[in-house]
Design a protein around this motif. Structure first.
Motif, PDB file in Angstrom:
ATOM      1  N   ARG A  58      48.520  34.663  13.039  1.00  0.00           N
ATOM      2  CA  ARG A  58      48.781  36.034  12.626  1.00  0.00           C
ATOM      3  C   ARG A  58      49.443  36.024  11.252  1.00  0.00           C
ATOM      4  NH1 ARG A  58      51.674  41.086  15.744  1.00  0.00           N
ATOM      5  NH2 ARG A  58      52.455  42.139  13.884  1.00  0.00           N
ATOM      6  N   SER A  59      49.041  36.975  10.406  1.00  0.00           N
ATOM      7  CA  SER A  59      49.669  37.106   9.093  1.00  0.00           C
ATOM      8  C   SER A  59      49.690  38.570   8.690  1.00  0.00           C
ATOM      9  CB  SER A  59      48.931  36.280   8.037  1.00  0.00           C
ATOM     10  OG  SER A  59      47.589  36.735   7.890  1.00  0.00           O
ATOM     11  N   GLU A  60      50.664  38.917   7.850  1.00  0.00           N
ATOM     12  CA  GLU A  60      50.815  40.289   7.367  1.00  0.00           C
ATOM     13  C   GLU A  60      50.551  40.317   5.862  1.00  0.00           C
ATOM     14  OE1 GLU A  60      51.455  42.371   9.789  1.00  0.00           O
ATOM     15  OE2 GLU A  60      52.054  40.864  11.272  1.00  0.00           O
ATOM     16  N   SER A  61      49.919  41.378   5.401  1.00  0.00           N
ATOM     17  CA  SER A  61      49.633  41.511   3.971  1.00  0.00           C
ATOM     18  C   SER A  61      49.502  42.982   3.611  1.00  0.00           C
ATOM     19  CB  SER A  61      48.350  40.760   3.607  1.00  0.00           C
ATOM     20  OG  SER A  61      47.239  41.308   4.296  1.00  0.00           O
ATOM     21  N   PRO A  81      49.303  48.532   4.699  1.00  0.00           N
ATOM     22  CA  PRO A  81      49.755  47.379   5.482  1.00  0.00           C
ATOM     23  C   PRO A  81      48.621  46.872   6.377  1.00  0.00           C
ATOM     24  CG  PRO A  81      51.323  49.199   5.625  1.00  0.00           C
ATOM     25  CD  PRO A  81      50.097  49.743   4.981  1.00  0.00           C
ATOM     26  N   THR A  82      48.401  45.563   6.364  1.00  0.00           N
ATOM     27  CA  THR A  82      47.285  44.971   7.102  1.00  0.00           C
ATOM     28  C   THR A  82      47.772  43.760   7.893  1.00  0.00           C
ATOM     29  OG1 THR A  82      45.749  45.659   5.366  1.00  0.00           O
ATOM     30  CG2 THR A  82      44.973  43.981   6.899  1.00  0.00           C
ATOM     31  N   THR A  83      47.394  43.693   9.167  1.00  0.00           N
ATOM     32  CA  THR A  83      47.707  42.557  10.027  1.00  0.00           C
ATOM     33  C   THR A  83      46.420  41.796  10.318  1.00  0.00           C
ATOM     34  OG1 THR A  83      49.542  43.747  11.065  1.00  0.00           O
ATOM     35  CG2 THR A  83      48.683  41.822  12.230  1.00  0.00           C
ATOM     36  N   ARG A 135      44.708  47.803  10.765  1.00  0.00           N
ATOM     37  CA  ARG A 135      45.425  48.732   9.889  1.00  0.00           C
ATOM     38  C   ARG A 135      45.838  49.939  10.714  1.00  0.00           C
ATOM     39  NH1 ARG A 135      40.988  47.190   6.503  1.00  0.00           N
ATOM     40  NH2 ARG A 135      41.642  45.987   4.676  1.00  0.00           N
TER      41      ARG A 135
END
Length: 292
Positions: free
Chosen positions: A51-54, A61-63, A25
């Motif tokens: 890898r994913s984004e959410s 925003p969190t990777t 984050r």
């Protein structure tokens, strides 16, 4: 204000790790009327296997990154351009402390902005009697919630010394309160515990400070790494207010928000697990450069 922000976090492992999963984050968030993320990216070296984004519950925003191969270091870089907007000074619309419980009772929301999430004990912040007594000693009859927040912020800034060698990321609020020393995370946690002890909802803000001050102004403490400050609820009309106890100032255009949470655990820049043994070292470098 328009800023270019560069962050580099480096982990070096004593023994190469065979895998790991992390939540990152570090990317500033867009908040209407407060700041706008114009462009931004998060990169990793070595490249993750997955890898994913959410976006988490508090809209941060969190990777998510996953590693399956052996590596002896991890470098996380964030680059962003952010526009920070000035908030016009407003009158104190917060209620007296005695009237705050009624306003809390009238708030039925449990969304991310609800004050109810920021009132009770949280993973890192329980009740500390010494901090509660410290806070009560600053309250005078008739003070509004905003006045109380400003008084606690000023007192922490006056009583505590900024010392990056005095504490670690795992130092608890009662420990840093006894030391009267620490960094922004410590000052923020102590202030949150103080406010909550009075029944005032308060949370943690993670972000960045402008690296170089305007001409003629002193450099703010905490500008060499990610910074932290406090947001507290000033009632139904007053809403949320942000104060920086490390520098004893309201958060303004020098403060760029990455995320909100109940305490550091909700907005830690990097958390996760590794398949390894041995120690690790961490380095963090930040530049927040204003653009003409």
């Amino acid at each position: 204000m328009l800023y270019d922000i560069n962050l580099k976090i480096t982990y070096r492992y004593e023994v190469p790790v065979s895998g790991g999963r992390h939540l990152v984050r570090v990317l500033p968030v867009s908040i209407p009327g407060r700041q706008r993320l114009i462009a931004g990216s998060v990169t990793c070296q070595p490249a993750p296997f997955e890898r994913s984004e959410s976006v988490d519950f508090f809209a941060n925003p969190t990777t998510s990154i996953l590693f399956r191969t052996v590596h002896d270091h991890l470098i996380i870089r964030m680059q962003a351009r952010v526009q920070a907007e000035a908030n016009a000074p407003s009158a104190d619309l917060s209620p007296p402390l005695a009237a705050l419980p009624a306003e809390l009772a009238a708030c039925w929301s449990i969304d991310a902005e609800s004050p109810h999430h920021f009132l009770g004990p949280t993973p890192l912040l329980g009740q500390v009697p010494e901090i509660a007594a410290y806070a009560r000693g600053l309250v005078r009859d008739g003070m509004t919630v905003r006045e109380i927040g400003l008084a606690i912020c000023e007192r922490i800034h006056r009583d505590f010394a900024y010392d990056s060698d005095a504490t670690t990321v795992t130092t608890t609020p009662d420990q840093s309160f006894k030391l009267k020393r620490g960094v922004c995370q410590d000052f923020t946690h102590v202030m949150i515990v103080a406010l909550r002890s009075l029944g005032i909802p308060a949370g943690y803000v993670s972000g960045f400070l402008r690296t170089l001050p305007p001409p003629g102004q002193e450099r703010l403490e905490g500008a060499d790494a990610m910074h932290a400050w406090v947001r507290f609820w000033c009632g139904m009309t007053g809403g949320w207010m942000e104060l920086d106890p490390t520098n004893n100032i309201p958060a303004g255009t020098d403060h760029i928000i990455v995320g909100h949470g109940r305490d550091y655990a909700d907005v830690a820049p990097v958390i996760g697990i590794l398949k390894s043994y041995g120690s690790q070292t961490t380095e963090q470098a930040v530049d927040v450069i204003p653009l003409e």
